[in-house]
Design a protein around this motif. Structure first.
Motif, PDB file in Angstrom:
ATOM      1  N   LYS A   1       0.838  -1.206   0.000  1.00 37.76           N
ATOM      2  CA  LYS A   1       0.000   0.000   0.000  1.00 37.76           C
ATOM      3  C   LYS A   1       0.867   1.249   0.000  1.00 37.76           C
ATOM      4  CE  LYS A   1      -4.102  -1.899   2.301  1.00 37.76           C
ATOM      5  NZ  LYS A   1      -4.913  -1.871   3.550  1.00 37.76           N
ATOM      6  N   GLU A   2       1.904   1.241   0.829  1.00 31.11           N
ATOM      7  CA  GLU A   2       2.745   2.423   0.969  1.00 31.11           C
ATOM      8  C   GLU A   2       3.527   2.709  -0.310  1.00 31.11           C
ATOM      9  OE1 GLU A   2       6.511   3.987   3.682  1.00 31.11           O
ATOM     10  OE2 GLU A   2       5.218   2.377   4.440  1.00 31.11           O
ATOM     11  N   LEU A   3       4.021   1.654  -0.936  1.00 26.24           N
ATOM     12  CA  LEU A   3       4.852   1.828  -2.126  1.00 26.24           C
ATOM     13  C   LEU A   3       4.045   1.839  -3.423  1.00 26.24           C
ATOM     14  CD1 LEU A   3       7.866  -0.478  -1.199  1.00 26.24           C
ATOM     15  CD2 LEU A   3       7.711   2.007  -0.964  1.00 26.24           C
ATOM     16  N   GLY A   4       2.769   1.449  -3.337  1.00 27.85           N
ATOM     17  CA  GLY A   4       1.920   1.436  -4.528  1.00 27.85           C
ATOM     18  C   GLY A   4       2.149   0.237  -5.418  1.00 27.85           C
ATOM     19  N   TYR A   5       2.439  -0.917  -4.804  1.00 27.21           N
ATOM     20  CA  TYR A   5       2.713  -2.126  -5.592  1.00 27.21           C
ATOM     21  C   TYR A   5       1.424  -2.874  -5.912  1.00 27.21           C
ATOM     22  CZ  TYR A   5       4.511  -6.667  -7.033  1.00 27.21           C
ATOM     23  OH  TYR A   5       4.772  -7.806  -7.736  1.00 27.21           O
ATOM     24  N   ILE A   6       1.238  -3.238  -7.165  1.00 25.37           N
ATOM     25  CA  ILE A   6       0.105  -4.039  -7.613  1.00 25.37           C
ATOM     26  C   ILE A   6       0.646  -5.271  -8.328  1.00 25.37           C
ATOM     27  CG2 ILE A   6      -1.982  -4.142  -9.036  1.00 25.37           C
ATOM     28  CD1 ILE A   6      -2.242  -2.212  -6.736  1.00 25.37           C
ATOM     29  N   VAL A   7       0.130  -6.431  -7.952  1.00 24.06           N
ATOM     30  CA  VAL A   7       0.572  -7.661  -8.609  1.00 24.06           C
ATOM     31  C   VAL A   7       0.171  -7.639 -10.080  1.00 24.06           C
ATOM     32  CG1 VAL A   7       0.351 -10.181  -8.668  1.00 24.06           C
ATOM     33  CG2 VAL A   7       0.380  -8.993  -6.468  1.00 24.06           C
ATOM     34  N   ASP A   8       1.097  -7.954 -10.957  1.00 23.46           N
ATOM     35  CA  ASP A   8       0.829  -8.086 -12.393  1.00 23.46           C
ATOM     36  C   ASP A   8       0.332  -9.506 -12.625  1.00 23.46           C
ATOM     37  OD1 ASP A   8       0.817  -8.376 -15.134  1.00 23.46           O
ATOM     38  OD2 ASP A   8       2.686  -7.262 -15.427  1.00 23.46           O
ATOM     39  N   MET A   9      -1.015  -9.667 -12.682  1.00 21.62           N
ATOM     40  CA  MET A   9      -1.589 -11.005 -12.797  1.00 21.62           C
ATOM     41  C   MET A   9      -1.239 -11.655 -14.129  1.00 21.62           C
ATOM     42  SD  MET A   9      -2.873 -11.541  -9.911  1.00 21.62           S
ATOM     43  CE  MET A   9      -3.582 -13.138 -10.310  1.00 21.62           C
ATOM     44  N   ASN A  10      -1.087 -10.844 -15.188  1.00 27.29           N
ATOM     45  CA  ASN A  10      -0.736 -11.421 -16.473  1.00 27.29           C
ATOM     46  C   ASN A  10       0.658 -12.045 -16.427  1.00 27.29           C
ATOM     47  OD1 ASN A  10      -3.123 -10.739 -17.798  1.00 27.29           O
ATOM     48  ND2 ASN A  10      -2.384  -8.689 -18.266  1.00 27.29           N
ATOM     49  N   ALA A  11       1.590 -11.315 -15.835  1.00 30.32           N
ATOM     50  CA  ALA A  11       2.947 -11.843 -15.730  1.00 30.32           C
ATOM     51  C   ALA A  11       2.998 -13.053 -14.809  1.00 30.32           C
ATOM     52  CB  ALA A  11       3.885 -10.751 -15.219  1.00 30.32           C
ATOM     53  N   SER A  12       2.266 -12.967 -13.693  1.00 33.20           N
ATOM     54  CA  SER A  12       2.233 -14.088 -12.757  1.00 33.20           C
ATOM     55  C   SER A  12       1.636 -15.318 -13.417  1.00 33.20           C
ATOM     56  CB  SER A  12       1.396 -13.723 -11.517  1.00 33.20           C
ATOM     57  OG  SER A  12       1.979 -12.660 -10.826  1.00 33.20           O
ATOM     58  N   GLY A  13       0.574 -15.090 -14.224  1.00 40.15           N
ATOM     59  CA  GLY A  13      -0.073 -16.207 -14.895  1.00 40.15           C
ATOM     60  C   GLY A  13       0.847 -16.875 -15.895  1.00 40.15           C
ATOM     61  N   LEU A  14       1.655 -16.062 -16.610  1.00 42.24           N
ATOM     62  CA  LEU A  14       2.590 -16.630 -17.579  1.00 42.24           C
ATOM     63  C   LEU A  14       3.644 -17.480 -16.885  1.00 42.24           C
ATOM     64  CD1 LEU A  14       3.110 -13.586 -19.976  1.00 42.24           C
ATOM     65  CD2 LEU A  14       1.989 -15.755 -20.526  1.00 42.24           C
ATOM     66  N   ARG A  15       4.100 -17.035 -15.707  1.00 42.10           N
ATOM     67  CA  ARG A  15       5.131 -17.778 -14.981  1.00 42.10           C
ATOM     68  C   ARG A  15       4.581 -19.059 -14.379  1.00 42.10           C
ATOM     69  NH1 ARG A  15       6.530 -12.502 -13.255  1.00 42.10           N
ATOM     70  NH2 ARG A  15       5.374 -12.824 -11.311  1.00 42.10           N
ATOM     71  N   SER A  16       3.375 -18.970 -13.789  1.00 39.88           N
ATOM     72  CA  SER A  16       2.841 -20.107 -13.029  1.00 39.88           C
ATOM     73  C   SER A  16       1.901 -20.998 -13.830  1.00 39.88           C
ATOM     74  CB  SER A  16       2.088 -19.590 -11.800  1.00 39.88           C
ATOM     75  OG  SER A  16       0.922 -18.887 -12.191  1.00 39.88           O
ATOM     76  N   GLY A  17       1.387 -20.472 -14.965  1.00 37.83           N
ATOM     77  CA  GLY A  17       0.385 -21.214 -15.721  1.00 37.83           C
ATOM     78  C   GLY A  17      -1.002 -21.084 -15.132  1.00 37.83           C
ATOM     79  N   SER A  18      -1.165 -20.203 -14.138  1.00 36.34           N
ATOM     80  CA  SER A  18      -2.466 -20.005 -13.492  1.00 36.34           C
ATOM     81  C   SER A  18      -2.672 -18.533 -13.200  1.00 36.34           C
ATOM     82  CB  SER A  18      -2.534 -20.798 -12.182  1.00 36.34           C
ATOM     83  OG  SER A  18      -3.666 -20.426 -11.415  1.00 36.34           O
ATOM     84  N   THR A  19      -3.862 -18.021 -13.541  1.00 35.91           N
ATOM     85  CA  THR A  19      -4.195 -16.630 -13.224  1.00 35.91           C
ATOM     86  C   THR A  19      -4.984 -16.511 -11.933  1.00 35.91           C
ATOM     87  OG1 THR A  19      -6.221 -16.786 -14.552  1.00 35.91           O
ATOM     88  CG2 THR A  19      -4.235 -15.973 -15.662  1.00 35.91           C
ATOM     89  N   ARG A  20      -5.337 -17.659 -11.329  1.00 31.11           N
ATOM     90  CA  ARG A  20      -6.136 -17.691 -10.096  1.00 31.11           C
ATOM     91  C   ARG A  20      -7.446 -16.939 -10.271  1.00 31.11           C
ATOM     92  NH1 ARG A  20      -4.619 -21.778  -7.239  1.00 31.11           N
ATOM     93  NH2 ARG A  20      -5.659 -20.876  -5.409  1.00 31.11           N
ATOM     94  N   THR A  21      -8.041 -17.067 -11.449  1.00 28.39           N
ATOM     95  CA  THR A  21      -9.335 -16.432 -11.715  1.00 28.39           C
ATOM     96  C   THR A  21     -10.324 -17.465 -12.252  1.00 28.39           C
ATOM     97  OG1 THR A  21      -8.679 -15.803 -13.960  1.00 28.39           O
ATOM     98  CG2 THR A  21      -8.358 -14.163 -12.231  1.00 28.39           C
ATOM     99  N   VAL A  22     -11.601 -17.225 -11.960  1.00 29.66           N
ATOM    100  CA  VAL A  22     -12.691 -18.025 -12.505  1.00 29.66           C
ATOM    101  C   VAL A  22     -13.641 -17.061 -13.218  1.00 29.66           C
ATOM    102  CG1 VAL A  22     -14.621 -19.567 -12.032  1.00 29.66           C
ATOM    103  CG2 VAL A  22     -12.522 -19.756 -10.680  1.00 29.66           C
ATOM    104  N   ALA A  23     -13.966 -17.355 -14.460  1.00 31.82           N
ATOM    105  CA  ALA A  23     -14.918 -16.530 -15.217  1.00 31.82           C
ATOM    106  C   ALA A  23     -16.336 -17.021 -14.938  1.00 31.82           C
ATOM    107  CB  ALA A  23     -14.616 -16.618 -16.705  1.00 31.82           C
ATOM    108  N   ILE A  24     -17.256 -16.081 -14.749  1.00 33.69           N
ATOM    109  CA  ILE A  24     -18.665 -16.405 -14.545  1.00 33.69           C
ATOM    110  C   ILE A  24     -19.455 -15.740 -15.671  1.00 33.69           C
ATOM    111  CG2 ILE A  24     -20.637 -16.308 -12.972  1.00 33.69           C
ATOM    112  CD1 ILE A  24     -18.745 -16.149 -10.651  1.00 33.69           C
ATOM    113  N   LEU A  25     -20.280 -16.542 -16.365  1.00 34.51           N
ATOM    114  CA  LEU A  25     -20.960 -16.082 -17.574  1.00 34.51           C
ATOM    115  C   LEU A  25     -22.468 -15.983 -17.372  1.00 34.51           C
ATOM    116  CD1 LEU A  25     -19.180 -18.395 -20.202  1.00 34.51           C
ATOM    117  CD2 LEU A  25     -18.257 -16.431 -18.956  1.00 34.51           C
ATOM    118  N   TYR A  26     -23.082 -14.928 -17.924  1.00 38.87           N
ATOM    119  CA  TYR A  26     -24.526 -14.692 -17.843  1.00 38.87           C
ATOM    120  C   TYR A  26     -25.044 -14.238 -19.208  1.00 38.87           C
ATOM    121  CZ  TYR A  26     -22.778 -13.553 -13.112  1.00 38.87           C
ATOM    122  OH  TYR A  26     -22.115 -13.549 -11.906  1.00 38.87           O
ATOM    123  N   ASP A  27     -26.384 -14.253 -19.327  1.00 37.50           N
ATOM    124  CA  ASP A  27     -26.976 -13.592 -20.495  1.00 37.50           C
ATOM    125  C   ASP A  27     -27.312 -12.144 -20.166  1.00 37.50           C
ATOM    126  OD1 ASP A  27     -28.989 -14.346 -18.772  1.00 37.50           O
ATOM    127  OD2 ASP A  27     -30.371 -15.022 -20.321  1.00 37.50           O
TER     128      ASP A  27
END
Length: 334
Positions: free
Chosen positions: A47-73
């Motif tokens: 918070k103090e330094l303003g760091y935000i995890v780059d999920m795209n980069a993390s996903g490329l390294r780990s093979g997982s984005t730790r996200t689930v998509a939920i779809l609706y009409d």
């Protein structure tokens, strides 16, 4: 020229906290073996330094984005928001975030345009309130992304589904209308070719058949495909005295439209909905409705998805085997 700040790195967080880069990485990626105090220290430094995890980069390294998509009409029906709230909390407890997608009422199916948008975000899993379009079944299976059809029967697609016995739900609604003395019944569905809609209609037809009656094809309507005013005018013109609606949203709209025409819900025309959204939030009128056991339903959907994400082969009974829908008596039937 404004100052351009240097991008904050894991090394910066490690130096700020006095922890190793590896420990900081484990905390940010919610991997095990760190204390609450360490987590709070890392969070405060971010918070103090303003760091935000780059999920795209993390996903490329780990093979997982730790996200689930939920779809609706669409996102209008409160049933979606209520169940999604429960589902997303269960995902968060297990280290997953949710991203929401809607096809904006384009169709009741997952089509290629929607899947293309979803897969571009590289989710680890997809939980869909929509059935796949006919040409999408193999495409979804070949993607290798765990896919759960929620609130719909997955069997016709050879896919995982979490659903209730919708025929039974329609039948208990029809039995209730008949038991309260309503005799000329109609069904107002959503889309004419969606199985869950047709199953609820089938349940109503079974209730009528057991009483030596039939549901006239003239009194079956689909609000996504027909003018709503024309539907209500037909109900009034033909002296329909009992209506089963595909969901509560439709039921409330029908009730208001009939009362604008001098027909009182309950006394003159019995109205039954589906989903029991009044059990989720305070509503101005109590509707007679069918409840599948909404909290348990949402929990079951989340558990099935989490099981697939973990690679678990554990067999579990289906929701329709362990739960029975039930009628909630409101003020819209005698």
């Amino acid at each position: 020229m404004p100052d351009i700040k240097k991008k904050v790195t894991l090394k910066d967080i490690a130096e700020k906290t006095g922890l190793s880069v590896n420990t900081v990485s484990r905390v940010l990626n919610k991997k095990p073996y760190y204390t609450k105090e360490v987590e709070e220290k890392v969070t405060a430094a971010c918070k103090e330094l303003g760091y935000i995890v780059d999920m795209n980069a993390s996903g490329l390294r780990s093979g997982s984005t730790r996200t689930v998509a939920i779809l609706y009409d669409d996102l209008v029906n409160p049933f979606y928001s209520y169940t999604t709230d429960i589902i997303s909390k269960r995902f968060e407890e297990n280290g997953y975030n949710c991203i929401m997608f809607s096809n904006n009422d384009r169709s009741p199916y997952v089509d290629y345009e929607l899947m293309r948008s979803v897969m571009a975000r590289k989710p680890d899993g997809i939980l869909s309130f929509l059935e796949p379009a006919g040409d999408m079944t193999d495409f979804i299976k070949n993607s290798g992304i765990p896919f759960v059809i929620f609130g719909r029967d997955g069997a016709p697609y050879g896919m995982v589904g979490v659903d209730a016995d919708e025929v039974y739900g329609g039948k208990i609604a029809g039995e209730h209308l008949l038991a309260r003395g309503y005799r000329k019944l109609a069904y107002i569905g959503s889309w004419h070719d969606v199985k869950v809609c047709l199953d609820r209609q089938k349940g109503l037809e079974e209730a009528l058949a057991e009483n030596g009656m039939t549901l006239s094809p003239e009194h079956v309507f689909y609000v996504r495909e027909q003018d709503f005013g024309t539907i209500v005018d037909k109900i009034v013109k033909d002296d329909i005295d009992g209506v089963l609606c595909f969901n509560d949203v439709i039921a409330f709209i029908v009730m208001e439209a009939l009362e604008e025409r001098g027909i009182e819900a309950g006394a003159d025309c019995g109205i039954v909905g589906f989903d029991n959204i009044q059990g989720m939030m305070r509503m101005p009128r109590l509707l007679t409705t069918v409840d599948v056991g909404n909290r348990d339903f949402a929990e079951a959907g989340a558990e099935v998805m989490l099981g697939l994400l973990s690679g678990s082969e554990e067999e579990r009974p289906s929701f329709r085997e362990t739960h029975k829908s039930f009628l909630v008596k409101g003020k819209t039937t005698r």
